[in-house]
Design a protein around this motif. Structure first.
Motif, PDB file in Angstrom:
ATOM      1  N   ASN A 168       0.846  -1.191   0.000  1.00 52.88           N
ATOM      2  CA  ASN A 168       0.000   0.000   0.000  1.00 52.88           C
ATOM      3  C   ASN A 168       0.884   1.244   0.000  1.00 52.88           C
ATOM      4  OD1 ASN A 168      -3.164  -0.410   0.543  1.00 52.88           O
ATOM      5  ND2 ASN A 168      -1.997  -2.133   1.411  1.00 52.88           N
ATOM      6  N   ILE A 169       0.610   2.144  -0.943  1.00 58.75           N
ATOM      7  CA  ILE A 169       1.467   3.308  -1.144  1.00 58.75           C
ATOM      8  C   ILE A 169       0.596   4.554  -1.240  1.00 58.75           C
ATOM      9  CG2 ILE A 169       3.340   4.269  -2.531  1.00 58.75           C
ATOM     10  CD1 ILE A 169       3.578   1.480  -3.842  1.00 58.75           C
ATOM     11  N   TRP A 170       1.089   5.648  -0.657  1.00 60.20           N
ATOM     12  CA  TRP A 170       0.428   6.943  -0.739  1.00 60.20           C
ATOM     13  C   TRP A 170       1.401   7.961  -1.309  1.00 60.20           C
ATOM     14  CZ3 TRP A 170      -0.146   3.410   3.046  1.00 60.20           C
ATOM     15  CH2 TRP A 170      -1.453   3.000   3.368  1.00 60.20           C
ATOM     16  N   ALA A 171       0.921   8.784  -2.231  1.00 54.57           N
ATOM     17  CA  ALA A 171       1.719   9.867  -2.807  1.00 54.57           C
ATOM     18  C   ALA A 171       0.953  11.169  -2.646  1.00 54.57           C
ATOM     19  CB  ALA A 171       2.014   9.603  -4.283  1.00 54.57           C
ATOM     20  N   VAL A 172       1.672  12.259  -2.329  1.00 52.96           N
ATOM     21  CA  VAL A 172       1.030  13.567  -2.148  1.00 52.96           C
ATOM     22  C   VAL A 172       1.723  14.595  -3.025  1.00 52.96           C
ATOM     23  CG1 VAL A 172       0.399  12.992   0.226  1.00 52.96           C
ATOM     24  CG2 VAL A 172       2.520  14.255  -0.202  1.00 52.96           C
ATOM     25  N   GLY A 173       1.034  15.732  -3.222  1.00 57.89           N
ATOM     26  CA  GLY A 173       1.652  16.747  -4.060  1.00 57.89           C
ATOM     27  C   GLY A 173       0.852  18.018  -4.194  1.00 57.89           C
ATOM     28  N   HIS A 174       1.059  18.689  -5.328  1.00 57.61           N
ATOM     29  CA  HIS A 174       0.397  19.952  -5.604  1.00 57.61           C
ATOM     30  C   HIS A 174      -1.111  19.752  -5.713  1.00 57.61           C
ATOM     31  CE1 HIS A 174       4.153  22.227  -7.304  1.00 57.61           C
ATOM     32  NE2 HIS A 174       4.427  21.539  -6.199  1.00 57.61           N
ATOM     33  N   ASP A 175      -1.844  20.872  -5.549  1.00 58.65           N
ATOM     34  CA  ASP A 175      -3.312  20.848  -5.565  1.00 58.65           C
ATOM     35  C   ASP A 175      -3.877  20.048  -4.405  1.00 58.65           C
ATOM     36  OD1 ASP A 175      -3.332  22.274  -8.054  1.00 58.65           O
ATOM     37  OD2 ASP A 175      -2.960  20.393  -9.101  1.00 58.65           O
ATOM     38  N   GLY A 176      -3.108  19.897  -3.326  1.00 55.85           N
ATOM     39  CA  GLY A 176      -3.581  19.148  -2.169  1.00 55.85           C
ATOM     40  C   GLY A 176      -3.885  17.703  -2.474  1.00 55.85           C
ATOM     41  N   VAL A 177      -3.177  17.133  -3.455  1.00 53.78           N
ATOM     42  CA  VAL A 177      -3.477  15.795  -3.947  1.00 53.78           C
ATOM     43  C   VAL A 177      -2.952  14.713  -3.006  1.00 53.78           C
ATOM     44  CG1 VAL A 177      -2.722  14.136  -5.710  1.00 53.78           C
ATOM     45  CG2 VAL A 177      -3.712  16.321  -6.385  1.00 53.78           C
ATOM     46  N   ILE A 178      -3.769  13.684  -2.798  1.00 59.82           N
ATOM     47  CA  ILE A 178      -3.336  12.451  -2.146  1.00 59.82           C
ATOM     48  C   ILE A 178      -3.804  11.284  -3.011  1.00 59.82           C
ATOM     49  CG2 ILE A 178      -3.406  11.004  -0.087  1.00 59.82           C
ATOM     50  CD1 ILE A 178      -4.087  13.478   1.543  1.00 59.82           C
ATOM     51  N   LEU A 179      -2.840  10.472  -3.456  1.00 56.36           N
ATOM     52  CA  LEU A 179      -3.125   9.285  -4.252  1.00 56.36           C
ATOM     53  C   LEU A 179      -2.815   8.033  -3.450  1.00 56.36           C
ATOM     54  CD1 LEU A 179      -1.494  10.224  -7.691  1.00 56.36           C
ATOM     55  CD2 LEU A 179      -3.884  10.475  -7.025  1.00 56.36           C
ATOM     56  N   HIS A 180      -3.498   6.935  -3.782  1.00 54.12           N
ATOM     57  CA  HIS A 180      -3.263   5.665  -3.093  1.00 54.12           C
ATOM     58  C   HIS A 180      -3.194   4.526  -4.100  1.00 54.12           C
ATOM     59  CE1 HIS A 180      -4.905   1.913  -1.111  1.00 54.12           C
ATOM     60  NE2 HIS A 180      -3.826   2.170  -0.389  1.00 54.12           N
ATOM     61  N   SER A 181      -2.277   3.607  -3.853  1.00 53.58           N
ATOM     62  CA  SER A 181      -2.182   2.366  -4.624  1.00 53.58           C
ATOM     63  C   SER A 181      -2.221   1.188  -3.659  1.00 53.58           C
ATOM     64  CB  SER A 181      -0.882   2.324  -5.435  1.00 53.58           C
ATOM     65  OG  SER A 181      -0.709   1.040  -6.022  1.00 53.58           O
TER      66      SER A 181
END
Length: 381
Positions: free
Chosen positions: A102-115
């Motif tokens: 399980n992986i989480w990535a964050v960034g610009h535009d307040g983005v949070i992604l999950h795999s």
């Protein structure tokens, strides 16, 4: 760390020229995309591993890297890289954290992604672009649309993401729901923050002033006060369960209750820290502007400076056993110590340019480097 980049010019040009050749019907269908081009799925590029990469992390036996244009790459050996094709946006990604697959990535535009499958496919857990606030976000809040700069998970359910303007978000269900806003400090701490002035001249101003500026500005005029909402650049957790966040202009936040409440203090240096790593007990190591490294054994109550022999800004790092560390930064600098009783030694990976992240790769000391020039291997001297 503040890893802020601008959207790719090529994306903008593609939208402009594509729309100019489209029919009226096509233009109508393209309008929502033109209004928010970063909402489009990422573009798979054959040389993505040679573009700007801002962070890397281990996800079990896999390594995952994130960077500009929503690029996410993964590898099982640190040499051959595959770009994830199923990424639903093109926002720059600044940080990544993993618990096994399980992986989480964050960034610009307040983005949070999950795999949930070791980085092969991704879903959006949160998105908060400027002018399009996420659910529960006040559109007039200074943090609306702010980039997230770091993320930390302690298990599959509990995670913290931090970013600009003291933005702090928490989840207790693996990211299905994120809540928060401004980092929570007690009323007494808030009053103390207001009373604390910057008691020393900011080191950047002192270096830039020299005799000419000192004849124009007084020492009081060169003082820079504390920010009420400093950017939060990096977060670490020690084995004792304590958290420390480092940020803008020497701001430090620490928590010993699992992140429910944070106490603010100040480094003995007014410059920003871009990274921090945690060890056993309450041992932490922070690093940042102009080559400054500070170490604490009491969760940031007191600090000792560690000489680096450099004024190059330090952007990323990882802890090693016995208090060791690898720290990387501008102009390809790589600092290393095998244990906390040793001084930091310097190597240079000139080809990498600015290095944002690093991972130990092999038992022979080979490092995996994430930089403005992509992913590469490096063996320090």
């Amino acid at each position: 760390m503040p890893r802020l980049t601008t959207p790719s010019v090529s994306i903008v040009l593609a939208l402009v020229f594509g729309a100019s050749l489209a029919s009226a019907e096509d233009k109508a269908s393209l309008a929502p995309l033109a209004a928010d081009p970063l909402a489009r799925p990422t573009e798979v590029m054959p040389l993505a591993d040679g573009t700007l990469v801002l962070d890397i992390a281990r996800a079990g036996n896999r390594i995952v890297a994130v960077g500009e244009r929503g690029h996410i790459l993964y590898s099982d050996d640190g040499t051959a890289w595959t770009q994830a094709a199923d990424v639903p946006l093109r926002s720059t990604l600044t940080a990544v954290a993993a618990i096994d697959g399980n992986i989480w990535a964050v960034g610009h535009d307040g983005v949070i992604l999950h795999s949930a499958n070791s980085g092969e496919s991704w879903e959006i857990q949160r998105r908060d672009p400027r002018g399009q606030p996420a659910e529960g976000v006040d559109p007039d809040d200074i943090r609306q649309g702010a980039p997230l700069l770091d993320v930390l998970f302690t298990d599959l359910n509990h995670g913290i993401a931090i970013g600009a303007y003291s933005l702090l978000l928490e989840t207790s269900d693996g990211g299905k729901h994120w809540s928060g806003g401004r980092i929570p400090t007690s009323a007494s701490d808030a009053a103390a923050d207001a009373e604390v002035a910057a008691e020393s001249v900011d080191e950047q101003a002192a270096h830039a002033s020299n005799d000419m500026q000192s004849s124009v500005f007084s020492a009081d005029e060169l003082k820079i006060g504390q920010e009420s909402d400093p950017h939060l650049n990096a977060i670490a957790r020690t084995e004792s369960g304590g958290y420390v966040i480092v940020g803008e202009r020497g701001a430090i936040f620490r928590s010993q209750d699992g992140g429910k409440l944070w106490e603010r203090s100040q480094l003995p240096y007014d410059g920003s820290m871009f990274g921090i790593v945690g060890y056993e007990g309450q041992h932490v190591l922070a690093f940042g502007l102009r080559g400054h490294v500070f170490e604490s054994n009491d969760l940031g109550v007191t600090w000792s400076e560690r000489p680096t022999g450099s004024e190059l800004s330090l952007m990323g790092g990882v802890p090693l056993a016995n208090g060791g560390a690898i720290i990387v930064g501008a102009n390809g600098i790589v600092l290393h110590r095998a244990r906390d009783s040793e001084p930091l030694t310097t190597s240079t990976n000139t080809a990498a340019g600015v290095i944002a992240g690093v991972l130990p790769l092999d038992s022979d000391g080979t490092l995996l480097i994430a930089s403005e020039n992509g992913l590469s291997r490096f063996q320090p001297k």
